[in-house]
Design a protein around this motif. Structure first.
Motif, PDB file in Angstrom:
ATOM      1  N   LEU A 111      -4.834  38.175  24.327  1.00 31.53           N
ATOM      2  CA  LEU A 111      -5.724  38.666  23.392  1.00 31.53           C
ATOM      3  C   LEU A 111      -5.782  37.818  22.027  1.00 31.53           C
ATOM      4  N   ASN A 113      -7.235  36.946  18.492  1.00 34.47           N
ATOM      5  CA  ASN A 113      -8.377  37.341  17.464  1.00 34.47           C
ATOM      6  C   ASN A 113      -8.473  36.382  16.336  1.00 34.47           C
ATOM      7  N   TYR A 115      -9.504  36.270  12.408  1.00 35.16           N
ATOM      8  CA  TYR A 115      -9.940  37.018  11.149  1.00 35.16           C
ATOM      9  C   TYR A 115     -10.690  36.094  10.163  1.00 35.16           C
ATOM     10  N   HIS A 125      -1.752  50.304  15.767  1.00 35.83           N
ATOM     11  CA  HIS A 125      -1.911  50.626  17.119  1.00 35.83           C
ATOM     12  C   HIS A 125      -0.563  50.177  17.782  1.00 35.83           C
ATOM     13  N   ASP A 127       0.604  48.143  21.610  1.00 31.62           N
ATOM     14  CA  ASP A 127      -0.025  47.157  22.685  1.00 31.62           C
ATOM     15  C   ASP A 127       0.829  47.967  23.967  1.00 31.62           C
ATOM     16  N   SER A 140       3.358  36.464  19.887  1.00 34.86           N
ATOM     17  CA  SER A 140       2.400  36.510  18.793  1.00 34.86           C
ATOM     18  C   SER A 140       2.341  34.983  18.000  1.00 34.86           C
ATOM     19  N   LEU A 164       3.247  36.172   8.220  1.00 39.12           N
ATOM     20  CA  LEU A 164       3.308  35.352   9.592  1.00 39.12           C
ATOM     21  C   LEU A 164       2.710  33.824   9.082  1.00 39.12           C
ATOM     22  N   HIS A 182       1.818  48.700  15.064  1.00 41.75           N
ATOM     23  CA  HIS A 182       1.589  47.755  14.115  1.00 41.75           C
ATOM     24  C   HIS A 182       0.291  47.447  13.722  1.00 41.75           C
ATOM     25  N   LEU A 184      -2.427  44.625  10.891  1.00 39.94           N
ATOM     26  CA  LEU A 184      -2.601  43.717   9.958  1.00 39.94           C
ATOM     27  C   LEU A 184      -3.745  44.408   8.957  1.00 39.94           C
ATOM     28  N   ASN A 196      -4.971  34.562  15.810  1.00 35.53           N
ATOM     29  CA  ASN A 196      -3.699  34.881  16.264  1.00 35.53           C
ATOM     30  C   ASN A 196      -3.704  35.239  18.047  1.00 35.53           C
ATOM     31  N   THR A 198      -1.938  36.960  21.014  1.00 37.11           N
ATOM     32  CA  THR A 198      -0.846  37.987  21.420  1.00 37.11           C
ATOM     33  C   THR A 198      -0.903  37.612  22.999  1.00 37.11           C
ATOM     34  N   ARG A 200       0.691  38.077  26.700  1.00 43.18           N
ATOM     35  CA  ARG A 200       1.157  39.554  27.421  1.00 43.18           C
ATOM     36  C   ARG A 200       1.382  39.081  28.729  1.00 43.18           C
TER      37      ARG A 200
HETATM   38  O1  LIG Z   1      -3.155  39.511  14.355  1.00 43.62           O
HETATM   39  C1  LIG Z   1      -2.078  39.885  14.609  1.00 43.62           C
HETATM   40  O2  LIG Z   1      -0.938  39.483  14.056  1.00 43.62           O
HETATM   41  C2  LIG Z   1      -1.668  41.005  15.280  1.00 43.62           C
HETATM   42  C3  LIG Z   1      -2.800  41.291  16.502  1.00 43.62           C
HETATM   43  C4  LIG Z   1      -2.558  42.476  17.229  1.00 43.62           C
HETATM   44  O3  LIG Z   1      -1.964  43.308  17.227  1.00 43.62           O
HETATM   45  C5  LIG Z   1      -3.210  42.565  18.717  1.00 43.62           C
HETATM   46  O4  LIG Z   1      -4.061  41.729  19.031  1.00 43.62           O
HETATM   47  O5  LIG Z   1      -2.926  43.468  19.572  1.00 43.62           O
END
Ligand SMILES: O=C(O)CCC(=O)C(=O)O
Ligand SMILES: [Mn+2]
Length: 212
Positions: A111, A113, A115, A125, A127, A140, A164, A182, A184, A196, A198, A200
């Motif tokens: 996943l 992200n 920002y 949330h 994962d 991550s 981070l 966790h 952000l 970022n 993550t 999985r």
């Molecule tokens: O951006 C982050 O460090 C965390 C992202 C996150 O928790 C996620 O994508 O599930």
């Protein structure tokens, strides 16, 4: 990257006898590699701006994102958003392999992200979607401006905060998703961007969203 360039941060689970750990490589990528992955990500990822339903209204998710996998016939659903996977481009497949080699865990999903500034965030949330199996292990990678990642214990409420940096790698170990959430948080007056990943793992044979 040297095997010894990491920190182990113990995290208590149910009681004092049980603990897991975060493994943190603050300088996992060189500055040059991290700069290059950041630019490639921002330029070439087909960013989605999804909306979730809250209190009967469609609300934009406060970040851009996309879901990648080792094949495209699979999807991921969270908070009512269903994302059809984009197949890993070669560079991301190689990055997943390097993370697997460093951590000794397999990874075949990511996943990602984006920002755009300090107003983008991800709320508390875990994962722990069923597709991720019984005990999700999450790796991550952070690129771009340093932001503070926080974990909060579900019953004690204790919070661990970890900045981070650009090019860092963080491994959330066994059972952390069961005992912690966790996030952000947003940051005021921050214009710089951050990406970022993550990574999985989903067992392709058990992945019900897979129709290949
Ligand atoms: O951006 C982050 O460090 C965390 C992202 C996150 O928790 C996620 O994508 O599930
Ligand atoms: Mn998460």
């Amino acid at each position: 990257m040297s095997l010894f360039d990491h920190q182990i941060i113990p995290l208590p689970l149910a009681d004092n006898n049980q603990q897991s750990e975060l493994v943190f490589w603050p300088n996992w990528l060189s500055k040059q590699q991290a700069d290059s992955f950041l630019e490639t990500s921002i330029q070439s990822i087909p960013w989605r701006h999804d909306h979730i339903k809250m209190f009967g209204k469609q609300v934009p998710v406060p970040r851009l994102q996309n879901w990648f996998a080792d094949h495209s016939n699979t999807s991921y659903t969270y908070s009512g958003i269903c994302m059809q996977a984009v197949k890993f481009p070669q560079w991301m497949a190689e990055l997943a392999d390097s993370v697997a080699e460093q951590t000794n865990y397999p990874f075949n999903r990511a996943l990602v992200n984006y920002y755009r500034n300090g107003n983008d965030s991800v709320d508390w949330h875990a994962d722990d979607e069923p597709e991720l199996g019984e005990d999700p292990i999450i790796a991550s990678i952070s690129l771009g401006v340093e932001r503070v990642f926080q974990l909060r214990h579900n019953s004690t409420g204790e919070v661990v905060s970890l900045p981070l940096p650009h090019g860092s790698l963080l491994l959330m170990g066994s059972r952390i998703q069961h005992f912690y959430q966790h996030r952000l948080a947003k940051v005021k007056n921050m214009q710089q961007e951050r990406v970022n990943f993550t990574f999985r793992y989903m067992n392709n044979n058990l992945d019900k969203s897979s129709y290949q």
